[in-house]
Scaffold this active site. Structure first.
Site, PDB file in Angstrom:
ATOM      1  CD1 TRP A  35       3.501  -7.302  -6.711  1.00 49.25           C
ATOM      2  CD2 TRP A  35       2.014  -7.493  -8.379  1.00 49.25           C
ATOM      3  NE1 TRP A  35       3.595  -8.570  -7.205  1.00 49.25           N
ATOM      4  CE2 TRP A  35       2.686  -8.728  -8.240  1.00 49.25           C
ATOM      5  CE3 TRP A  35       1.032  -7.390  -9.362  1.00 49.25           C
ATOM      6  CZ2 TRP A  35       2.424  -9.824  -9.044  1.00 49.25           C
ATOM      7  CZ3 TRP A  35       0.755  -8.490 -10.168  1.00 49.25           C
ATOM      8  CH2 TRP A  35       1.452  -9.692 -10.013  1.00 49.25           C
ATOM      9  CE  LYS A  36       5.454  -0.326  -1.938  1.00 44.99           C
ATOM     10  NZ  LYS A  36       6.434   0.564  -1.339  1.00 44.99           N
ATOM     11  CG  HIS A  86       2.318   0.252   2.982  1.00 45.61           C
ATOM     12  ND1 HIS A  86       2.914   1.407   2.551  1.00 45.61           N
ATOM     13  CD2 HIS A  86       3.174  -0.753   2.706  1.00 45.61           C
ATOM     14  CE1 HIS A  86       4.095   1.096   2.017  1.00 45.61           C
ATOM     15  NE2 HIS A  86       4.267  -0.209   2.102  1.00 45.61           N
ATOM     16  N   GLY A  95       8.446  -4.669  -1.858  1.00 40.83           N
ATOM     17  CA  GLY A  95       7.799  -3.751  -2.796  1.00 40.83           C
ATOM     18  C   GLY A  95       8.445  -3.848  -4.174  1.00 40.83           C
ATOM     19  N   GLY A  96       9.350  -2.934  -4.451  1.00 44.91           N
ATOM     20  CA  GLY A  96       9.973  -2.828  -5.785  1.00 44.91           C
ATOM     21  C   GLY A  96      10.450  -4.150  -6.358  1.00 44.91           C
TER      22      GLY A  96
HETATM   23  P1  PGA Z   1      10.183  -1.555  -1.056  1.00 43.72           P
HETATM   24  O1  PGA Z   1       8.721  -1.463  -0.424  1.00 43.72           O
HETATM   25  O2  PGA Z   1      10.594  -2.990  -1.003  1.00 43.72           O
HETATM   26  O3  PGA Z   1      10.051  -1.034  -2.451  1.00 43.72           O
HETATM   27  O4  PGA Z   1      11.088  -0.696  -0.206  1.00 43.72           O
HETATM   28  C1  PGA Z   1       8.372  -2.222   0.683  1.00 43.72           C
HETATM   29  C2  PGA Z   1       6.951  -1.900   1.078  1.00 43.72           C
HETATM   30  O5  PGA Z   1       6.567  -0.731   1.000  1.00 43.72           O
HETATM   31  O6  PGA Z   1       6.161  -2.783   1.481  1.00 43.72           O
END
Ligand code: PGA
Length: 254
Positions: free
Chosen positions: A10-11, A94, A231-232
């Site tokens: 989820w960052k 990461h 991620g997104g």
């Molecule tokens: P993303 O990110 O799916 O938004 O490209 C992937 C990640 O950074 O793990």
């Protein structure tokens, strides 16, 4: 056969209440899908709340970062000992940590060691930058990152590797399934050379970088790809559920 794994990174998104809402919306749908490990990695401050919500469910929990010391005067840091009370997985290395927070291969190795010491399962991220990719340096870069991250580690059974080409992260420009499969196959060969054939056959290697419900099947159909770090799309209920579901369906035929 390797169990596929889909992890949602989820960052730095979601407040605690937004995290609770997202988990509540995901929980039932995820519980209806078999044969895929699914891991949510919310921000630190939501780990406690999410942990309560997923008790008794199929969802596993991970954190996005850790410091390599166990405790002490490191203002603002979170230690492996704190995390092992709350979660099972930990994203390490990461590219955003490498790029914005100056994490070197050496720091990443210390973090992997510290995580393993307390029983956390690292999701170790490696991947090349766009200019390295264009210069044909992908193999060299990922090999160096992998070797450095694993210095002093004899047992790979707790580790999951995620191949994330930096040019594909958050850009909407995913690698093709074939490209990702090729690099992941190279990583698996590296593991075989560094350890042995069985270790290479057993280690799970994920692809990450702009994975969505639209391209998940393309990646999951590849023989070397064991899942995704998302991620997104992991912040969108329909997208994430669809990615996990597609992975489960492909596993039945793979
Ligand atoms: P993303 O990110 O799916 O938004 O490209 C992937 C990640 O950074 O793990």
């Amino acid at each position: 056969m390797r169990m596929p794994l889909i992890a949602g990174n989820w960052k730095m998104n979601t407040t605690v209440s937004e995290a609770v809402k997202l988990v509540n919306e995901l929980r039932q749908g995820l519980d209806e899908i078999d044969n895929v490990d699914r891991v949510l990695c919310p921000p630190f401050i939501s780990l406690v709340a999410v942990r309560e919500l997923i008790k008794g469910s199929s969802i596993k929990l991970g954190a996005q970062n850790l410091y390599f010391e166990e405790k002490g005067a490191y203002t603002g840091e979170i230690s492996p000992l704190m995390l092992i009370e709350l979660c099972e997985f930990i994203i390490i290395g990461h590219s955003e940590r490498r790029q914005y927070f100056n994490e070197t291969d050496e720091i990443i190795n210390k973090k992997v060691q510290a995580a393993l010491k307390v029983g956390l399962r690292p999701i170790l991220c490696i991947g090349e930058r766009l200019e390295q990719n264009e210069a044909g340096l992908t193999a060299e870069v990922v090999t160096k990152q992998l070797k450095s991250a694993l210095v002093g580690i004899d047992d790979l059974s707790k580790i999951i590797i995620a191949y994330e080409p930096i040019w594909a992260i958050g850009t909407g420009r995913a690698a093709t399934g074939k490209q990702a499969n090729q690099t992941i196959s190279l990583i698996r060969n590296n593991v075989s050379q560094l350890y042995d054939k069985k270790t290479a056959r057993d280690v799970r290697i994920l692809y990450g970088g702009s994975v969505t419900a639209d391209n998940a099947t393309e990646f999951m159909q590849q023989p070397e790809i064991d899942g995704a770090l998302v991620g997104g799309a992991s912040l969108k209920v329909d997208q994430f559920l669809s990615i996990v579901k597609q992975t489960s369906e492909i596993r039945q035929v793979k």
